[in-house]
Design an enzyme around this catalytic site. Structure first.
Site, short mmCIF file in Angstrom:
data_model
loop_
_atom_site.label_atom_id
_atom_site.label_comp_id
_atom_site.label_asym_id
_atom_site.label_seq_id
_atom_site.Cartn_x
_atom_site.Cartn_y
_atom_site.Cartn_z
N ASN A 14 0.81 -1.21 0.00
CA ASN A 14 0.00 0.00 0.00
C ASN A 14 0.85 1.26 0.00
OD1 ASN A 14 -2.46 -1.39 0.23
ND2 ASN A 14 -2.37 -1.40 2.47
N ASP A 16 0.80 4.43 2.15
CA ASP A 16 0.24 4.92 3.41
C ASP A 16 0.14 6.44 3.38
OD1 ASP A 16 0.10 2.36 4.36
OD2 ASP A 16 1.62 2.62 5.94
N GLY A 42 1.54 -1.24 3.81
CA GLY A 42 0.89 -2.52 3.50
C GLY A 42 1.55 -3.61 4.32
N GLU A 137 -4.61 -9.43 4.36
CA GLU A 137 -4.98 -8.21 3.63
C GLU A 137 -5.09 -8.48 2.13
OE1 GLU A 137 -3.67 -4.22 6.08
OE2 GLU A 137 -2.31 -4.97 4.56
N ALA A 200 2.25 -2.93 24.78
CA ALA A 200 3.40 -2.56 25.62
C ALA A 200 3.77 -3.66 26.60
CB ALA A 200 3.08 -1.28 26.39
N GLY A 229 3.64 -4.28 14.76
CA GLY A 229 3.19 -5.66 14.63
C GLY A 229 3.82 -6.39 13.46
N ASP A 230 4.01 -5.66 12.35
CA ASP A 230 4.62 -6.27 11.18
C ASP A 230 6.09 -6.59 11.44
OD1 ASP A 230 2.24 -6.09 9.75
OD2 ASP A 230 2.70 -4.07 9.08
#
Length: 280
Positions: A14, A16, A42, A137, A200, A229-230
């Protein structure tokens, strides 16, 4: 990493569009202090770039539009060291994510899939023995196509949360989800290996529903949580395919995720995976 891990990533690419604001608007409200940034993103691209920066040899399978944004995304991937022969040009606009990031680094995201929803499985080529990291996704049919044609380690970041086919439940070696996704996917309670991120507070690893490892996240000033997270997913997958003990792999992944939140980019600057601490 003492040897170069080989990884195929399957997922979204993507552009962003990120608006950084003091606080996110409430429904019906306008917030006028935004600062706009355009950057590559993405989940597929983010995880591929993170894995490459962590020291792996990475090939990405996905799609961009036949437009200027698609060309820019491909250039960015190549500059990060990602092999892009599996990136298709689709007759749709390049995917776009509209992101609002507040002063605490928390975000809300609207994804317009565009080309990500038009990957042609007939054009996919994949090493049958490669390790794979995928997300949701892109259409599930794309992930299932790769699942059916590979026998290496297969990690699935089940995000956004969606019903999992039997093909995925039976084949995936590692599921990676956050707390909300874990709650929405009861099938993961007895999966062979599931990592649940706790923000956290770090992350926990379950094997067949039993906790086998837990790691805390190093404290960092939070700038942007979009790529955290990625980066975690890439680091945990690489650690496990390189043979790290699950606790060591989880600790390093938490350290990588913590480093990511301190970077304003969706694709943060990262060092080699082995440089991140493996102790508590």
């Amino acid at each position: 990493m003492t040897t170069t891990a080989q990884l195929t990533v399957v997922g979204a690419i993507n552009l962003d569009l990120s608006a950084h604001v003091s606080r996110a608007p409430r429904p019906g409200e306008t917030v006028a202090d935004g600062s706009l940034a355009r950057q590559p993103g993405g989940k597929g691209a983010n995880q591929a770039v993170a894995a490459a920066r962590l020291g792996a040899a990475v090939r990405l399978i996905g799609a961009v539009g036949d437009d200027d944004d698609g060309a820019a995304m491909i250039t960015s991937l190549e500059d990060a060291g990602v092999e892009i022969s599996g990136v298709q040009r689709a007759p749709e606009p390049t995917g776009t994510a509209l992101i609002v990031v507040d002063a605490a680094g928390e975000n809300s995201i609207v994804v317009c899939p565009g080309a990500n929803g038009h990957i042609d499985v007939a054009e996919i080529t994949v090493d049958p023995h490669t390790a794979v990291l995928a997300q949701l996704e892109v259409p599930a049919a794309v992930v299932e196509y790769v699942v059916a044609r590979t026998d290496g380690f297969f990690a699935l970041n089940a995000s956004p949360a969606a019903a999992l086919s039997a093909a995925l439940r039976d084949r995936v070696d590692l599921f990676i989800v956050n707390e909300t996704e874990y709650a929405a996917l009861p099938d993961l309670r007895d999966a062979r290996l599931t990592a649940v991120t706790l923000g956290a507070q770090g992350a926990v690893l379950f094997r067949n529903g039993e906790e086998i490892a837990r790691a805390s996240a190093p404290a960092r000033a939070v700038v942007n949580t979009v790529g955290a997270g990625d980066s975690f997913a890439a680091a945990l997958t690489l650690g496990l395919i390189c043979g790290d003990d699950p606790l060591v792999a989880l600790r390093r992944a938490c350290a990588v995720g913590a480093a990511a939140v301190a970077d304003h980019r969706s694709q943060p600057a990262l060092g080699v995976l082995s440089d991140y601490p493996a102790d508590a």
